[in-house]
Design a protein around this motif. Structure first.
Motif, mmCIF file in Angstrom:
data_model
loop_
_atom_site.group_PDB
_atom_site.id
_atom_site.type_symbol
_atom_site.label_atom_id
_atom_site.label_comp_id
_atom_site.label_asym_id
_atom_site.label_seq_id
_atom_site.Cartn_x
_atom_site.Cartn_y
_atom_site.Cartn_z
ATOM 1 N N PHE A 260 0.843 -1.185 0.000
ATOM 2 C CA PHE A 260 0.000 0.000 0.000
ATOM 3 C C PHE A 260 0.880 1.236 0.000
ATOM 4 C CE2 PHE A 260 -2.446 -3.316 2.047
ATOM 5 C CZ PHE A 260 -3.723 -3.176 1.516
ATOM 6 N N THR A 261 0.264 2.375 -0.294
ATOM 7 C CA THR A 261 0.942 3.663 -0.122
ATOM 8 C C THR A 261 0.123 4.487 0.852
ATOM 9 O OG1 THR A 261 -0.252 4.817 -1.899
ATOM 10 C CG2 THR A 261 1.757 3.579 -2.519
ATOM 11 N N ALA A 262 0.734 5.523 1.381
ATOM 12 C CA ALA A 262 0.063 6.352 2.384
ATOM 13 C C ALA A 262 -1.176 7.056 1.840
ATOM 14 C CB ALA A 262 1.043 7.386 2.940
ATOM 15 N N THR A 263 -1.260 7.195 0.500
ATOM 16 C CA THR A 263 -2.397 7.917 -0.093
ATOM 17 C C THR A 263 -3.521 6.990 -0.554
ATOM 18 O OG1 THR A 263 -1.266 7.885 -2.235
ATOM 19 C CG2 THR A 263 -0.925 9.839 -0.830
ATOM 20 N N ASP A 264 -3.331 5.683 -0.446
ATOM 21 C CA ASP A 264 -4.384 4.748 -0.859
ATOM 22 C C ASP A 264 -5.655 4.957 -0.052
ATOM 23 O OD1 ASP A 264 -2.804 3.637 -2.758
ATOM 24 O OD2 ASP A 264 -2.302 1.821 -1.628
ATOM 25 N N ARG A 265 -6.789 4.760 -0.707
ATOM 26 C CA ARG A 265 -8.083 4.955 -0.040
ATOM 27 C C ARG A 265 -8.233 4.011 1.151
ATOM 28 N NH1 ARG A 265 -11.644 8.232 1.942
ATOM 29 N NH2 ARG A 265 -13.788 7.447 1.927
ATOM 30 N N THR A 266 -7.756 2.782 1.007
ATOM 31 C CA THR A 266 -7.845 1.815 2.116
ATOM 32 C C THR A 266 -7.105 2.331 3.342
ATOM 33 O OG1 THR A 266 -7.995 -0.039 0.569
ATOM 34 C CG2 THR A 266 -7.310 -0.543 2.827
ATOM 35 N N VAL A 267 -5.934 2.901 3.129
ATOM 36 C CA VAL A 267 -5.125 3.426 4.232
ATOM 37 C C VAL A 267 -5.821 4.622 4.873
ATOM 38 C CG1 VAL A 267 -2.927 4.505 4.845
ATOM 39 C CG2 VAL A 267 -2.977 2.566 3.262
ATOM 40 N N GLN A 268 -6.393 5.482 4.039
ATOM 41 C CA GLN A 268 -7.093 6.649 4.580
ATOM 42 C C GLN A 268 -8.288 6.231 5.438
ATOM 43 O OE1 GLN A 268 -5.837 9.771 4.256
ATOM 44 N NE2 GLN A 268 -4.155 8.669 3.251
ATOM 45 N N LEU A 269 -9.014 5.211 4.990
ATOM 46 C CA LEU A 269 -10.144 4.703 5.774
ATOM 47 C C LEU A 269 -9.661 4.107 7.095
ATOM 48 C CD1 LEU A 269 -12.269 2.980 2.977
ATOM 49 C CD2 LEU A 269 -12.895 5.030 4.279
ATOM 50 N N PHE A 270 -8.505 3.432 7.042
ATOM 51 C CA PHE A 270 -7.936 2.856 8.260
ATOM 52 C C PHE A 270 -7.661 3.942 9.301
ATOM 53 C CE2 PHE A 270 -3.911 1.964 10.554
ATOM 54 C CZ PHE A 270 -4.358 0.934 11.365
#
Length: 297
Positions: A260-270
């Protein structure tokens, strides 16, 4: 820890069934988290919820204490092993995410247990016994019973029936214990109020001592016993379990992503979920989540 040899990590290798994982630290940490989850679960029952957790009152409502009912050679061996694991955490720097009440740590380092420490596991007992200890006869009329503030409670002849208390105590394991020999057959009289309150508080403090002594025996197989003399209870707690709060901004700053990257939507939701959680739930998530879990968010 100065003067204490450290362990190289990981101390054991982990292969998780059903996962194509290479143990670069993640599965190892997951195994420790799962261990702690089992310890704080109901199957082993080596640790039981504190009264504060059961009653949802006071501070440290998610904390646990050793189970006074777990006695005998097999349980002694289990508690000693738990102590060795705590020693491993101190030496390795790999925290052991247990949530144990301050009473446990204070007894472990042989520190005095103040009302403030005890209240973080036994809030209702501390509050109730502080009030009960003040019960006394009216100075100029022993037919009247007063509370600590001088307010009339009842007539002396009605006290035993009104309160219906004997010299027994229900422990954190749900078992009833005599506070004095034959305590179940001895009603608490007005003149016994302060004695009864003292005995209850003392039992709250001492009921975990057998298990604590076993854990200390295991702990001092891994770290020097002399080291415990120079530690406050909260210092040892931090060395074993880490800081009991999770700073989301700090976690963001040091987080490393795999796949993942820090800007991925999954990461943002996390991060949104983490920011919405209580400290207790943040701590649980931070010890359990890795990249394989993120893929399922």
């Amino acid at each position: 820890v100065t003067g204490v040899q450290t362990f190289a990590l990981p101390i054991w290798k982990v292969t998780m069934a059903g996962f194509n994982s290479v143990d670069a630290g993640g599965p190892y940490r997951e195994s420790i988290a799962m261990m702690c989850e089992d310890l704080q679960g109901s199957t082993l029952a080596l640790l039981v919820p504190t009264p504060n957790q059961r009653q949802n009152v006071g501070r440290r409502r998610g904390a646990f204490l050793p189970n006074p009912s777990r006695r005998g050679d097999s349980f002694a061996a289990m508690y000693r092993f738990l102590g060795k694991m705590m020693g491993m955490a101190v030496r390795s720097g790999e925290f052991f995410p247990l949530y144990l009440a301050p009473l446990f740590w204070a007894r472990l380092v042989r520190s005095p247990v103040t009302a403030g420490i005890l209240a973080q596991s036994h809030h209702s007992n501390v509050t109730a016994m502080a009030q009960f200890a003040g019960i006394h006869y009216k100075e100029d009329d022993r037919n009247i019973v007063l509370d600590g503030a001088g307010k009339v409670l009842c007539e002396a002849a009605e006290f035993e029936e009104e309160y219906d208390i004997d010299f027994t105590f229900v422990g954190i394991d749900g078992q009833s214990y005599n506070l004095l020999p034959g305590g179940a057959n001895r009603p608490v009289a007005v003149e016994d109020a302060a004695l009864y309150a003292d005995l209850v508080v003392e039992q709250c403090i001492r009921e975990v001592d057998w298990a604590v002594d076993c854990i200390r025996e295991g702990l001092t197989k891994v770290i020097p016993a002399s080291m415990l003399r120079y530690l406050r209870w909260d210092q040892l707690e931090t060395m074993v379990c880490g800081v009991p709060t999770v700073d989301v901004e700090l976690l963001k700053a040091v987080c490393v992503f795999e796949g993942f990257t820090a800007t991925d939507r999954t990461v943002q939701l996390f991060w949104e979920v983490m920011e919405s959680l209580s400290q207790k739930d943040r701590d649980r998530k931070s010890t359990r989540l890795n990249s394989s879990h993120l893929a399922h968010l």
